[in-house]
Design a protein around this motif. Structure first.
Motif, PDB file in Angstrom:
ATOM      1  N   PHE A  93      19.555  -8.780  43.701  1.00 12.90           N
ATOM      2  CA  PHE A  93      20.811  -9.078  43.006  1.00 12.90           C
ATOM      3  C   PHE A  93      21.774  -7.918  43.144  1.00 12.90           C
ATOM      4  O   PHE A  93      21.405  -6.817  43.568  1.00 12.90           O
ATOM      5  N   GLN A  94      23.036  -8.165  42.794  1.00 13.46           N
ATOM      6  CA  GLN A  94      24.064  -7.130  42.749  1.00 13.46           C
ATOM      7  C   GLN A  94      24.272  -6.727  41.289  1.00 13.46           C
ATOM      8  O   GLN A  94      24.795  -7.527  40.503  1.00 13.46           O
ATOM      9  N   PRO A  95      23.859  -5.532  40.914  1.00 11.41           N
ATOM     10  CA  PRO A  95      23.957  -5.137  39.501  1.00 11.41           C
ATOM     11  C   PRO A  95      25.368  -5.211  38.933  1.00 11.41           C
ATOM     12  O   PRO A  95      25.534  -5.472  37.727  1.00 11.41           O
ATOM     13  N   ASP A  96      26.378  -4.976  39.766  1.00 14.00           N
ATOM     14  CA  ASP A  96      27.751  -5.003  39.265  1.00 14.00           C
ATOM     15  C   ASP A  96      28.258  -6.421  39.009  1.00 14.00           C
ATOM     16  O   ASP A  96      29.289  -6.595  38.346  1.00 14.00           O
ATOM     17  N   GLN A  97      27.538  -7.433  39.544  1.00 10.65           N
ATOM     18  CA  GLN A  97      28.035  -8.802  39.438  1.00 10.65           C
ATOM     19  C   GLN A  97      27.036  -9.783  38.850  1.00 10.65           C
ATOM     20  O   GLN A  97      27.432 -10.796  38.262  1.00 10.65           O
ATOM     21  N   ASP A  98      25.740  -9.516  39.035  1.00  8.86           N
ATOM     22  CA  ASP A  98      24.717 -10.500  38.670  1.00  8.86           C
ATOM     23  C   ASP A  98      23.853 -10.033  37.510  1.00  8.86           C
ATOM     24  O   ASP A  98      22.632 -10.183  37.533  1.00  8.86           O
ATOM     25  N   ALA A  99      24.473  -9.496  36.481  1.00 11.78           N
ATOM     26  CA  ALA A  99      23.703  -8.961  35.362  1.00 11.78           C
ATOM     27  C   ALA A  99      22.852 -10.031  34.687  1.00 11.78           C
ATOM     28  O   ALA A  99      21.723  -9.754  34.253  1.00 11.78           O
ATOM     29  N   ASP A 100      23.348 -11.255  34.587  1.00 15.25           N
ATOM     30  CA  ASP A 100      22.605 -12.298  33.891  1.00 15.25           C
ATOM     31  C   ASP A 100      21.267 -12.588  34.576  1.00 15.25           C
ATOM     32  O   ASP A 100      20.247 -12.794  33.910  1.00 15.25           O
ATOM     33  N   ALA A 101      21.280 -12.612  35.908  1.00 16.34           N
ATOM     34  CA  ALA A 101      20.040 -12.860  36.649  1.00 16.34           C
ATOM     35  C   ALA A 101      19.024 -11.756  36.361  1.00 16.34           C
ATOM     36  O   ALA A 101      17.828 -12.022  36.172  1.00 16.34           O
ATOM     37  N   PHE A 102      19.492 -10.534  36.319  1.00 15.72           N
ATOM     38  CA  PHE A 102      18.600  -9.410  36.015  1.00 15.72           C
ATOM     39  C   PHE A 102      18.079  -9.497  34.593  1.00 15.72           C
ATOM     40  O   PHE A 102      16.882  -9.293  34.341  1.00 15.72           O
ATOM     41  N   LEU A 103      18.947  -9.765  33.631  1.00 18.35           N
ATOM     42  CA  LEU A 103      18.523  -9.805  32.232  1.00 18.35           C
ATOM     43  C   LEU A 103      17.477 -10.887  32.008  1.00 18.35           C
ATOM     44  O   LEU A 103      16.503 -10.677  31.266  1.00 18.35           O
ATOM     45  N   ASP A 104      17.639 -12.041  32.651  1.00 19.36           N
ATOM     46  CA  ASP A 104      16.628 -13.091  32.547  1.00 19.36           C
ATOM     47  C   ASP A 104      15.297 -12.627  33.145  1.00 19.36           C
ATOM     48  O   ASP A 104      14.223 -12.969  32.640  1.00 19.36           O
ATOM     49  N   TRP A 105      15.389 -11.848  34.219  1.00 19.30           N
ATOM     50  CA  TRP A 105      14.186 -11.373  34.913  1.00 19.30           C
ATOM     51  C   TRP A 105      13.435 -10.329  34.091  1.00 19.30           C
ATOM     52  O   TRP A 105      12.207 -10.324  34.034  1.00 19.30           O
ATOM     53  N   VAL A 106      14.155  -9.437  33.434  1.00 16.36           N
ATOM     54  CA  VAL A 106      13.516  -8.288  32.784  1.00 16.36           C
ATOM     55  C   VAL A 106      13.080  -8.562  31.349  1.00 16.36           C
ATOM     56  O   VAL A 106      12.167  -7.902  30.850  1.00 16.36           O
ATOM     57  N   ARG A 107      13.665  -9.526  30.673  1.00 15.69           N
ATOM     58  CA  ARG A 107      13.343  -9.735  29.257  1.00 15.69           C
ATOM     59  C   ARG A 107      11.859 -10.008  29.005  1.00 15.69           C
ATOM     60  O   ARG A 107      11.318  -9.530  27.996  1.00 15.69           O
ATOM     61  N   PRO A 108      11.143 -10.747  29.869  1.00 13.69           N
ATOM     62  CA  PRO A 108       9.709 -10.945  29.619  1.00 13.69           C
ATOM     63  C   PRO A 108       8.892  -9.650  29.642  1.00 13.69           C
ATOM     64  O   PRO A 108       7.743  -9.639  29.176  1.00 13.69           O
ATOM     65  N   LEU A 109       9.445  -8.565  30.176  1.00 12.79           N
ATOM     66  CA  LEU A 109       8.738  -7.291  30.226  1.00 12.79           C
ATOM     67  C   LEU A 109       8.966  -6.447  28.971  1.00 12.79           C
ATOM     68  O   LEU A 109       8.350  -5.391  28.807  1.00 12.79           O
ATOM     69  N   MET A 110       9.841  -6.924  28.105  1.00 13.09           N
ATOM     70  CA  MET A 110      10.167  -6.156  26.903  1.00 13.09           C
ATOM     71  C   MET A 110       9.196  -6.480  25.778  1.00 13.09           C
ATOM     72  O   MET A 110       8.844  -7.635  25.548  1.00 13.09           O
TER      73      MET A 110
END
Length: 247
Positions: A93-110
């Motif tokens: 993903f592009q961190p400057d543009q695709d934050a939502d995709a990243f947040l969905d990906w990382v939340r299960p690790l929290m």
């Protein structure tokens, strides 16, 4: 023994993945290129894209140990990052543009009960390192070996999240470098301070589980420090195998 660079690492998204390098170009007054270029602000954070913020403003391995098992790769041409974790599908993903995709990906690790990640922060030209100046972390492999011997188990060097690993000096010799200049390859760095460590180092970088009392072990040496923070005073190329010299 001549001191030499044994490893180069950067962490494109603070606490969210490591990337190995063969060489890099250091620039005066800057962090290592693409190191901590982005950071993940949590729901209680006031961090913005306007200025550097302290580490407490961000989601980190110290409070979410599963993040330790993330690896990363930056495509500098497209400004995309690929993240990998043993419990998640690969994400590009592009961190400057695709934050939502990243947040969905990382939340299960929290872990439950922790402030959740809500946005990605980037301060142009300033890596979000822990030090309040654009810093590069220098680590001594002999000091790592000393901790391993004292704790009585093998430890990954990635627990320390260092940028430049150096072979050759005696254990803890790097603490004597504070206030001195170090030539590494073509660059010169000024060592500013020691690095006090936190709970992040207790997490296994392969599994993301806390499995080593690194802080208690450091206490037996009379401190909780590992590595030193340096600033680039003369830019230049640095590569694995380059000579390291205390000036």
């Amino acid at each position: 023994m001549t001191a030499r660079v044994s490893g180069l690492w950067r962490f494109p998204i603070k606490s969210h993945g490591r990337e190995q390098l063969d060489r890099t170009d250091l620039r005066q007054g800057e962090c290592l290129s693409w190191d901590r270029a982005w950071a993940v602000a949590h729901e209680q954070s006031k961090a913005t894209n306007a200025e550097w913020s302290r580490c407490a403003a961000f989601t980190r391995v110290a409070s979410a140990p599963a993040l330790a098992a993330i690896t990363a790769a930056v495509d500098e041409g497209t400004t995309t990052v690929t993240l990998r974790h043993p419990e998640r599908p690969d994400l590009t993903f592009q961190p400057d543009q695709d934050a939502d995709a990243f947040l969905d990906w990382v939340r299960p690790l929290m872990p439950e009960g922790r402030a959740m990640p809500v946005r990605i922060v980037r301060v142009p030209g300033r890596g979000m390192t822990d030090a309040d100046f654009p810093s590069i972390t220098l680590c001594n492999t002999a000091s790592h070996a000393a901790v391993e011997q004292r704790i009585g188990q093998d430890l990954s060097i990635h627990r320390w999240r260092g940028n430049i690993w150096i072979d050759g000096p005696e254990p803890w010799a790097e603490f004597d470098w504070v206030g001195r200049d170090i030539r590494i390859g073509e660059a010169v760095l000024r060592v500013r301070e020691r690095t006090e460590r936190c709970m992040a180092t207790t997490a296994n970088p392969e599994t993301g589980a806390r499995d080593a009392d690194t802080l208690g072990t450091l206490d037996t040496f009379g401190h909780r420090d590992f590595s030193v923070q340096a600033e680039v005073v003369e830019g230049g190329a640095v590569a694995v195998g380059d000579k390291v010299e205390v000036l």
